[in-house]
Design a protein around this motif. Structure first.
Motif, short mmCIF file in Angstrom:
data_model
loop_
_atom_site.label_atom_id
_atom_site.label_comp_id
_atom_site.label_asym_id
_atom_site.label_seq_id
_atom_site.Cartn_x
_atom_site.Cartn_y
_atom_site.Cartn_z
N ILE A 85 -7.42 -0.25 41.21
CA ILE A 85 -8.44 -0.65 42.19
C ILE A 85 -9.82 -0.15 41.79
O ILE A 85 -10.79 -0.92 41.74
CB ILE A 85 -8.06 -0.14 43.59
CG1 ILE A 85 -6.75 -0.77 44.06
CG2 ILE A 85 -9.17 -0.43 44.60
CD1 ILE A 85 -6.24 -0.22 45.37
N LEU A 86 -9.92 1.14 41.51
CA LEU A 86 -11.23 1.73 41.23
C LEU A 86 -11.81 1.22 39.91
O LEU A 86 -13.00 0.86 39.85
CB LEU A 86 -11.10 3.26 41.19
CG LEU A 86 -10.72 3.93 42.52
CD1 LEU A 86 -10.56 5.42 42.33
CD2 LEU A 86 -11.77 3.64 43.59
N GLU A 87 -11.01 1.17 38.88
CA GLU A 87 -11.51 0.67 37.60
C GLU A 87 -11.62 -0.85 37.62
O GLU A 87 -12.43 -1.43 36.89
CB GLU A 87 -10.61 1.13 36.46
CG GLU A 87 -10.62 2.63 36.26
CD GLU A 87 -9.89 3.05 35.00
OE1 GLU A 87 -9.69 2.20 34.11
OE2 GLU A 87 -9.51 4.23 34.90
N GLY A 88 -10.80 -1.50 38.44
CA GLY A 88 -10.91 -2.95 38.56
C GLY A 88 -12.23 -3.39 39.17
O GLY A 88 -12.76 -4.45 38.84
N ALA A 89 -12.77 -2.57 40.07
CA ALA A 89 -14.05 -2.91 40.68
C ALA A 89 -15.18 -2.93 39.66
O ALA A 89 -16.18 -3.63 39.85
CB ALA A 89 -14.37 -1.92 41.80
N ASP A 90 -15.04 -2.19 38.56
CA ASP A 90 -16.07 -2.12 37.53
C ASP A 90 -15.62 -2.73 36.21
O ASP A 90 -16.26 -2.51 35.18
CB ASP A 90 -16.48 -0.66 37.28
CG ASP A 90 -17.24 -0.06 38.45
OD1 ASP A 90 -17.92 -0.82 39.15
OD2 ASP A 90 -17.13 1.16 38.66
N VAL A 91 -14.54 -3.50 36.23
CA VAL A 91 -13.96 -3.95 34.97
C VAL A 91 -14.90 -4.84 34.17
O VAL A 91 -14.96 -4.75 32.93
CB VAL A 91 -12.61 -4.67 35.23
CG1 VAL A 91 -12.81 -5.94 36.03
CG2 VAL A 91 -11.89 -4.96 33.93
N PHE A 92 -15.67 -5.68 34.83
CA PHE A 92 -16.60 -6.56 34.11
C PHE A 92 -17.96 -5.90 33.91
O PHE A 92 -18.62 -6.12 32.89
CB PHE A 92 -16.77 -7.88 34.86
CG PHE A 92 -15.48 -8.65 34.98
CD1 PHE A 92 -14.65 -8.81 33.89
CD2 PHE A 92 -15.11 -9.23 36.19
CE1 PHE A 92 -13.46 -9.51 33.99
CE2 PHE A 92 -13.93 -9.94 36.29
CZ PHE A 92 -13.10 -10.08 35.19
N ILE A 93 -18.38 -5.08 34.87
CA ILE A 93 -19.65 -4.37 34.73
C ILE A 93 -19.59 -3.39 33.57
O ILE A 93 -20.54 -3.26 32.79
CB ILE A 93 -20.00 -3.65 36.04
CG1 ILE A 93 -20.11 -4.65 37.20
CG2 ILE A 93 -21.29 -2.85 35.90
CD1 ILE A 93 -20.30 -4.01 38.55
N ALA A 94 -18.46 -2.68 33.44
CA ALA A 94 -18.33 -1.70 32.37
C ALA A 94 -18.23 -2.35 31.00
O ALA A 94 -18.51 -1.71 29.97
CB ALA A 94 -17.09 -0.83 32.62
N GLY A 97 -1.69 -5.27 40.43
CA GLY A 97 -2.86 -4.61 39.87
C GLY A 97 -3.74 -5.58 39.10
O GLY A 97 -4.97 -5.44 39.09
N SER A 98 -3.13 -6.60 38.49
CA SER A 98 -3.90 -7.58 37.72
C SER A 98 -4.75 -8.45 38.64
O SER A 98 -5.95 -8.64 38.38
CB SER A 98 -2.94 -8.47 36.91
OG SER A 98 -2.20 -7.70 36.00
N TRP A 99 -4.15 -8.96 39.73
CA TRP A 99 -4.97 -9.82 40.60
C TRP A 99 -6.01 -9.02 41.36
O TRP A 99 -7.11 -9.52 41.63
CB TRP A 99 -4.10 -10.66 41.53
CG TRP A 99 -3.46 -9.97 42.71
CD1 TRP A 99 -2.16 -9.62 42.85
CD2 TRP A 99 -4.09 -9.61 43.96
NE1 TRP A 99 -1.92 -9.05 44.07
CE2 TRP A 99 -3.09 -9.04 44.78
CE3 TRP A 99 -5.38 -9.72 44.46
CZ2 TRP A 99 -3.35 -8.56 46.07
CZ3 TRP A 99 -5.64 -9.24 45.74
CH2 TRP A 99 -4.64 -8.68 46.53
N VAL A 100 -5.69 -7.77 41.70
CA VAL A 100 -6.68 -6.93 42.38
C VAL A 100 -7.87 -6.67 41.47
O VAL A 100 -9.04 -6.77 41.90
CB VAL A 100 -6.04 -5.61 42.84
CG1 VAL A 100 -7.12 -4.61 43.26
CG2 VAL A 100 -5.09 -5.84 44.00
N ALA A 101 -7.61 -6.36 40.20
CA ALA A 101 -8.70 -6.10 39.26
C ALA A 101 -9.53 -7.36 39.02
O ALA A 101 -10.77 -7.29 38.94
CB ALA A 101 -8.14 -5.57 37.94
N LEU A 102 -8.88 -8.50 38.90
CA LEU A 102 -9.60 -9.76 38.71
C LEU A 102 -10.48 -10.08 39.91
O LEU A 102 -11.66 -10.41 39.77
CB LEU A 102 -8.61 -10.90 38.47
CG LEU A 102 -8.24 -11.22 37.03
CD1 LEU A 102 -7.13 -12.26 36.98
CD2 LEU A 102 -9.46 -11.70 36.25
N LEU A 103 -9.89 -9.99 41.09
CA LEU A 103 -10.63 -10.35 42.31
C LEU A 103 -11.79 -9.39 42.56
O LEU A 103 -12.93 -9.82 42.78
CB LEU A 103 -9.67 -10.37 43.50
CG LEU A 103 -10.26 -10.77 44.85
CD1 LEU A 103 -10.80 -12.19 44.80
CD2 LEU A 103 -9.22 -10.63 45.96
#
Length: 301
Positions: free
Chosen positions: A118-127, A190-196
């Motif tokens: 969840i936490l790293e998914g929120a920044d997955v594209f920004i990072a 975890g995959s769909w949460v990170a994507l969304l």
């Protein structure tokens, strides 16, 4: 005064009008929002597993590059925290340490994977702004990289679980194998949460600190350090009724489908049903968001 005609297209005879279809070569906007592009992104990202597998492993090595123990520090820090809380809450609730500590330890291992997605998914594209702008690859490559990294951390933490089985043996049976499909469901969610979250927070940056606060709050509302069944079966009616409200917490069901088989406890069908429903609904929503906004992520980062 006569107005001058527009310049002719390259290669067209002077004075002859060129159809607009020959001038414009841009891809139709509707094509970038097609379902085929969305599924191609998912399949293309999976096909590049050698890339994201290498990057995920390098992420962990880079984090502990000059450390003697390396990634083992992940396991040590988690084990120390779990043991300290196990001793504390065993005294507070009057439980046997052999019961409270394994419960907290396995809960910590599962929660570490959930909160990490969840936490790293929120920044997955920004990072990964630089890679997105300069590396022509599907967006899902970065999500698969995140899930792979969290899986490696989960595997490191399972070392503590193995040590716990030696110190506090559990009544394990063949049902412990249920933890494998349970973890597969955890990875899928975890995959769909990170994507969304990755798409939404890339557009609305204020959602990142909000997500962090919500995850921290849900840690205390989820039975990680307190035993859910002890409170539900409490002779105090008020406490038992309040504890049943935890059934509305989706994280409870994700933790229980893995913790119960790892501790040799009986499975409850309702946990699996809730997780499967969330998986279907979550992926349906994520695919819809990916179809509409996948092409805009590179402009938002």
């Amino acid at each position: 005064m006569r107005s001058r005609p527009p310049p002719a297209a390259f290669g067209a005879p002077p004075g002859r009008r060129v159809p607009s279809i020959l001038v414009s070569t841009a891809v139709p906007r509707s094509d970038s929002r097609s379902w085929s592009r969305t599924f191609d992104d998912l399949a293309g990202g999976w096909a590049q597993r050698q890339l994201w597998g290498h990057l995920g492993w390098q992420d962990i090595k880079q984090r502990y590059r000059r450390s003697v123990l390396g990634p083992i520090w992940i396991t040590i820090s988690m084990a120390v925290t779990a043991i300290a809380l196990g001793i504390l809450y065993a005294g507070l609730f009057g439980n046997d340490l052999a019961v409270q500590l394994p419960y907290i330890l396995v809960g910590f291992i599962v929660w570490g994977f959930i909160s990490g997605c969840i936490l790293e998914g929120a920044d997955v594209f920004i990072a990964n702004e630089g890679l997105i702008k300069h590396l022509p690859s599907p967006l899902t490559v970065h999500v698969y990289r995140l899930i792979w990294r969290q899986t490696l951390l989960f595997a490191h933490n399972m070392i503590v679980y193995a040590v716990m089985l030696v110190v506090f043996p559990q009544p394990l049976t063949w049902t412990v194998l249920a933890a494998l499909p349970a973890f597969a469901l955890l990875m899928a969610n975890g995959s769909w949460v990170a994507l969304l979250l990755g798409v939404v927070t890339t557009r609305f940056r204020d959602l990142t600190p909000i997500t962090q606060s919500i995850v921290q709050l849900m840690f205390f509302l989820t039975p990680i350090v307190w035993i859910y069944e002890d409170l539900v079966n409490s002779p105090n009616t008020a406490i038992a009724e309040r504890a049943r409200l935890a059934e509305f917490n989706p994280f409870l069901h994700f933790v229980e489908i893995i913790r119960r088989p790892l501790l040799g406890e009986d499975q409850h069908l309702r946990h699996w049903i809730v997780v499967l429903v969330i998986t279907v609904v979550g992926w349906s929503l994520t695919l819809f968001v990916m179809r509409r906004y996948r092409s805009r992520v590179s402009y938002w980062v």
